[in-house]
Design a protein around this motif. Sequence first.
Motif, PDB file in Angstrom:
ATOM      1  N   ILE A 182       1.920 -16.966 -49.803  1.00  0.00           N
ATOM      2  CA  ILE A 182       3.065 -16.071 -49.608  1.00  0.00           C
ATOM      3  C   ILE A 182       2.775 -14.683 -50.175  1.00  0.00           C
ATOM      4  O   ILE A 182       3.144 -13.669 -49.586  1.00  0.00           O
ATOM      5  CB  ILE A 182       4.342 -16.685 -50.217  1.00  0.00           C
ATOM      6  CG1 ILE A 182       4.759 -17.907 -49.392  1.00  0.00           C
ATOM      7  CG2 ILE A 182       5.479 -15.666 -50.256  1.00  0.00           C
ATOM      8  CD1 ILE A 182       5.965 -18.655 -49.920  1.00  0.00           C
ATOM      9  N   ALA A 209       7.947 -25.220 -46.911  1.00  0.00           N
ATOM     10  CA  ALA A 209       8.600 -24.396 -47.928  1.00  0.00           C
ATOM     11  C   ALA A 209       7.764 -23.177 -48.292  1.00  0.00           C
ATOM     12  O   ALA A 209       8.051 -22.493 -49.266  1.00  0.00           O
ATOM     13  CB  ALA A 209       8.891 -25.227 -49.166  1.00  0.00           C
TER      14      ALA A 209
ATOM     15  N   ARG B 138      19.608 -19.481 -52.480  1.00  0.00           N
ATOM     16  CA  ARG B 138      20.081 -18.203 -51.916  1.00  0.00           C
ATOM     17  C   ARG B 138      20.986 -17.469 -52.903  1.00  0.00           C
ATOM     18  O   ARG B 138      20.977 -16.243 -52.967  1.00  0.00           O
ATOM     19  CB  ARG B 138      20.781 -18.466 -50.578  1.00  0.00           C
ATOM     20  CG  ARG B 138      19.765 -18.946 -49.558  1.00  0.00           C
ATOM     21  CD  ARG B 138      20.299 -19.168 -48.170  1.00  0.00           C
ATOM     22  NE  ARG B 138      19.195 -19.677 -47.355  1.00  0.00           N
ATOM     23  CZ  ARG B 138      19.243 -20.772 -46.595  1.00  0.00           C
ATOM     24  NH1 ARG B 138      20.357 -21.472 -46.515  1.00  0.00           N
ATOM     25  NH2 ARG B 138      18.185 -21.167 -45.919  1.00  0.00           N
ATOM     26  N   GLY B 173      18.250 -25.498 -44.137  1.00  0.00           N
ATOM     27  CA  GLY B 173      16.937 -24.870 -44.311  1.00  0.00           C
ATOM     28  C   GLY B 173      16.415 -24.851 -45.726  1.00  0.00           C
ATOM     29  O   GLY B 173      16.110 -23.787 -46.268  1.00  0.00           O
ATOM     30  N   GLN B 174      16.284 -26.014 -46.341  1.00  0.00           N
ATOM     31  CA  GLN B 174      15.749 -26.096 -47.697  1.00  0.00           C
ATOM     32  C   GLN B 174      14.371 -25.417 -47.791  1.00  0.00           C
ATOM     33  O   GLN B 174      14.118 -24.635 -48.694  1.00  0.00           O
ATOM     34  CB  GLN B 174      15.628 -27.587 -48.085  1.00  0.00           C
ATOM     35  CG  GLN B 174      15.302 -27.846 -49.514  1.00  0.00           C
ATOM     36  CD  GLN B 174      16.471 -27.576 -50.450  1.00  0.00           C
ATOM     37  OE1 GLN B 174      16.785 -26.420 -50.728  1.00  0.00           O
ATOM     38  NE2 GLN B 174      17.105 -28.606 -50.945  1.00  0.00           N
ATOM     39  N   GLY B 175      13.519 -25.719 -46.819  1.00  0.00           N
ATOM     40  CA  GLY B 175      12.166 -25.141 -46.827  1.00  0.00           C
ATOM     41  C   GLY B 175      12.202 -23.629 -46.723  1.00  0.00           C
ATOM     42  O   GLY B 175      11.533 -22.922 -47.471  1.00  0.00           O
ATOM     43  N   GLU B 176      13.011 -23.142 -45.810  1.00  0.00           N
ATOM     44  CA  GLU B 176      13.093 -21.693 -45.616  1.00  0.00           C
ATOM     45  C   GLU B 176      13.640 -21.024 -46.869  1.00  0.00           C
ATOM     46  O   GLU B 176      13.166 -19.969 -47.276  1.00  0.00           O
ATOM     47  CB  GLU B 176      14.000 -21.391 -44.415  1.00  0.00           C
ATOM     48  CG  GLU B 176      13.934 -19.960 -43.926  1.00  0.00           C
ATOM     49  CD  GLU B 176      14.942 -19.036 -44.589  1.00  0.00           C
ATOM     50  OE1 GLU B 176      14.838 -17.831 -44.393  1.00  0.00           O
ATOM     51  OE2 GLU B 176      15.835 -19.509 -45.322  1.00  0.00           O
ATOM     52  N   ILE B 178      13.441 -21.936 -50.028  1.00  0.00           N
ATOM     53  CA  ILE B 178      12.447 -21.875 -51.100  1.00  0.00           C
ATOM     54  C   ILE B 178      11.358 -20.853 -50.760  1.00  0.00           C
ATOM     55  O   ILE B 178      11.006 -19.993 -51.573  1.00  0.00           O
ATOM     56  CB  ILE B 178      11.828 -23.274 -51.328  1.00  0.00           C
ATOM     57  CG1 ILE B 178      12.883 -24.221 -51.899  1.00  0.00           C
ATOM     58  CG2 ILE B 178      10.620 -23.187 -52.257  1.00  0.00           C
ATOM     59  CD1 ILE B 178      12.453 -25.672 -51.953  1.00  0.00           C
ATOM     60  N   GLY B 179      10.863 -20.939 -49.523  1.00  0.00           N
ATOM     61  CA  GLY B 179       9.815 -20.008 -49.094  1.00  0.00           C
ATOM     62  C   GLY B 179      10.272 -18.564 -49.215  1.00  0.00           C
ATOM     63  O   GLY B 179       9.551 -17.699 -49.723  1.00  0.00           O
ATOM     64  N   LYS B 180      11.481 -18.307 -48.774  1.00  0.00           N
ATOM     65  CA  LYS B 180      12.025 -16.948 -48.814  1.00  0.00           C
ATOM     66  C   LYS B 180      12.138 -16.455 -50.254  1.00  0.00           C
ATOM     67  O   LYS B 180      11.829 -15.297 -50.547  1.00  0.00           O
ATOM     68  CB  LYS B 180      13.402 -16.970 -48.143  1.00  0.00           C
ATOM     69  CG  LYS B 180      14.106 -15.650 -48.006  1.00  0.00           C
ATOM     70  CD  LYS B 180      13.481 -14.821 -46.914  1.00  0.00           C
ATOM     71  CE  LYS B 180      14.202 -13.519 -46.679  1.00  0.00           C
ATOM     72  NZ  LYS B 180      15.495 -13.688 -46.020  1.00  0.00           N
ATOM     73  N   ILE B 182      10.310 -17.347 -52.834  1.00  0.00           N
ATOM     74  CA  ILE B 182       8.969 -17.032 -53.337  1.00  0.00           C
ATOM     75  C   ILE B 182       8.532 -15.672 -52.785  1.00  0.00           C
ATOM     76  O   ILE B 182       8.023 -14.812 -53.505  1.00  0.00           O
ATOM     77  CB  ILE B 182       7.970 -18.131 -52.926  1.00  0.00           C
ATOM     78  CG1 ILE B 182       8.393 -19.485 -53.505  1.00  0.00           C
ATOM     79  CG2 ILE B 182       6.556 -17.775 -53.381  1.00  0.00           C
ATOM     80  CD1 ILE B 182       7.550 -20.659 -53.043  1.00  0.00           C
ATOM     81  N   TYR B 183       8.761 -15.495 -51.492  1.00  0.00           N
ATOM     82  CA  TYR B 183       8.401 -14.260 -50.787  1.00  0.00           C
ATOM     83  C   TYR B 183       9.050 -13.038 -51.438  1.00  0.00           C
ATOM     84  O   TYR B 183       8.401 -12.042 -51.730  1.00  0.00           O
ATOM     85  CB  TYR B 183       8.888 -14.416 -49.351  1.00  0.00           C
ATOM     86  CG  TYR B 183       8.325 -13.484 -48.316  1.00  0.00           C
ATOM     87  CD1 TYR B 183       7.117 -13.763 -47.700  1.00  0.00           C
ATOM     88  CD2 TYR B 183       9.025 -12.351 -47.908  1.00  0.00           C
ATOM     89  CE1 TYR B 183       6.618 -12.936 -46.706  1.00  0.00           C
ATOM     90  CE2 TYR B 183       8.534 -11.516 -46.913  1.00  0.00           C
ATOM     91  CZ  TYR B 183       7.335 -11.816 -46.309  1.00  0.00           C
ATOM     92  OH  TYR B 183       6.850 -11.001 -45.327  1.00  0.00           O
ATOM     93  N   GLU B 184      10.343 -13.141 -51.679  1.00  0.00           N
ATOM     94  CA  GLU B 184      11.069 -11.994 -52.223  1.00  0.00           C
ATOM     95  C   GLU B 184      10.766 -11.775 -53.706  1.00  0.00           C
ATOM     96  O   GLU B 184      10.671 -10.635 -54.159  1.00  0.00           O
ATOM     97  CB  GLU B 184      12.583 -12.169 -52.025  1.00  0.00           C
ATOM     98  CG  GLU B 184      13.020 -12.198 -50.566  1.00  0.00           C
ATOM     99  CD  GLU B 184      12.748 -10.882 -49.831  1.00  0.00           C
ATOM    100  OE1 GLU B 184      12.733  -9.831 -50.491  1.00  0.00           O
ATOM    101  OE2 GLU B 184      12.527 -10.918 -48.594  1.00  0.00           O
ATOM    102  N   MET B 186       8.040 -12.251 -55.182  1.00  0.00           N
ATOM    103  CA  MET B 186       6.737 -11.594 -55.265  1.00  0.00           C
ATOM    104  C   MET B 186       6.889 -10.075 -55.338  1.00  0.00           C
ATOM    105  O   MET B 186       6.047  -9.388 -55.883  1.00  0.00           O
ATOM    106  CB  MET B 186       5.940 -11.903 -54.002  1.00  0.00           C
ATOM    107  CG  MET B 186       4.921 -12.973 -53.977  1.00  0.00           C
ATOM    108  SD  MET B 186       4.024 -13.355 -55.391  1.00  0.00           S
ATOM    109  CE  MET B 186       3.756 -15.088 -55.075  1.00  0.00           C
TER     110      MET B 186
END
Lengths: 279, 319
Positions: A182, A209, B138, B173-176, B178-180, B182-184, B186
């Motif tokens: 990521i 994820a 979120r 969207g549990q995966g989305e 968490i991914g989001k 981490i992305y933000e 960063m």
Amino acid sequence: MAWFLRKKKNILTPVDKKKDLPKGLWHRTPSGKIVDIEVLRKNSYVSPEDGYHVRIHSKEYFEILFDNGNFFEIDKKVISKDPIKWEDYKKYTDRIKEAKKKTNLYDAIRTGIGKIKGLDVVISCMDFSFIGGSMGSVVGEKISRAVKYCIEKRFPYILISKSGGARIMESSFSLMQMAKTIARLTQLRDSKIPYISVLTDPTTGGVTASYALLGDINIAEPGALIGFAGPRVIKETIGKSLPEGFQTSEFLMDHGFIDLISSRTELKKNIYNLVSMMM
Amino acid sequence: MEYLDFEKEIQEIKNQYLNCLSIEEKSGVNMREVCIQLKSKLERTIKKLHGNLTPWQRVQLSRHPNRPYTLDYILSITKKDSFVELHGDRFFGDDKAIVGGFGKIEDNTFMLIGTQKGRNTKERQYRRFGMPNPEGYRKALRLMKLAEKFHKPIVTFIDTPGAFPGIEAEMRGQGEAIGKNIYEMMCLTVPIIVLIIGEGASGGALGIGIGDIISMMENSWFSVISPESCSTILWGKWDKKEKSAEALKLTAEDMYKFNLIDEIIKEPLGGAHFSPKKTYKIIKKQILKYHKQLSLYDMKTLIKKRKNKYISIGCFNEQ
């Protein structure tokens, strides 16, 4: 006694006299349709009878997507170390050796550089046959390098996910690959280069994820299993049966997480169309 | 106070010690000598038992029912009445497994966010055993963006057995989520301090776990999967949890050795639950120390450092 009854039970032909049928001539889809392999190959491994998408590997995806199947592979021989000296009933190092022998791959992802309808692209594609397509240090590193390459060359990035999630045998190292990939993707965003995520059957756990649902465009193949927690875990946790179609591509699109569901036969056209309009 | 199975010896001596104190108080008999002896015996026993903990015992300690949780820390280290809990993700709802809000530690305002567990059955259900739904992640992200807007540093407290595996969680969207996060995280333009105070399992922990400084308390763990789930997946039965805990190399010591965290925070003798007040003091001191360290950098440098740190993680060979 009727004349058609067998007098002697069991199979009596000795093993060495057994007649082998050549394998791989036909494919049987889950709905029971029998398809000629050659027909299947020409149809991007989608059954013309019932639209079933056969699970394929990076080799086939590269053939389907790159013009004339031409590409060159980068970072081919990055191989896994055993950072935490893992051993369950098998050693991790042995598992890797076995997987390598069985699949002729170095790890669960390959990166190819080539053209889609004349457009330069980088495609990384995961291989489920290598330890369940699990994401460990090598998968993380190869994605990281592929993205870096995209930034340097200003090529769009296409990542085809097919994975059971993070590789347990590398424990926290594999968990951190979520953050690593990521971190790179944020750099891709800063460079304003398109990132197309293709989700195929199955895409679960740490891959869902992390990079799989973070595409500028998320494309899923029809009927793929896509989810964070595995269906069995959910079933056990809540003690209820799961609704039909739960965690499929269609389910995810209905809930707003997938831009488009594309048949594999249309995948190349769709990717080209989108990327050429974004670049 | 509850005791773990390997702490029975501690429980016995502690009870004797408490008995002695109460006898002295009630009867006025001078028991001082005995008390002192018992106290030093207690310390010796704890040192002996806690000096050589197995990874599984660490996992047990991290889940100790008396161990301080996120809100205990937040309320104890912030200035009186300064912490205001903020709710909701402004999309769907308010997840009770993640809490957060502004609070003041000494004279500095922080955004304090963490996963929250409950003490009794009712509370535990209310907090979903510290397993967040997507709206929890979120909410956390919304609060982090709020902190960014007003240039306030962020502290996250991690104590979760993982993100909740449920039908609704997948629908939303549990995966989305968490991914989001981490992305933000960063790219957030404020310093982020991450403290693992108990359990740190999988993506569920990482969803609020990206930062400039990552520290683990002595009796906490961090892993791609919980020892129980690992045992089920790889050994086909749940009772290999001790072995899994060992194999996963999930203790703070291991994580420090692998260079995946910045510091191990020592807990008071007997663990955080043995002397909560001392523990709060330690955590407060650490947060202020990290804050000082991070304020030396300008944000551009810090974000670059943050990203490069994660990009460099991995263990591989090249032929």
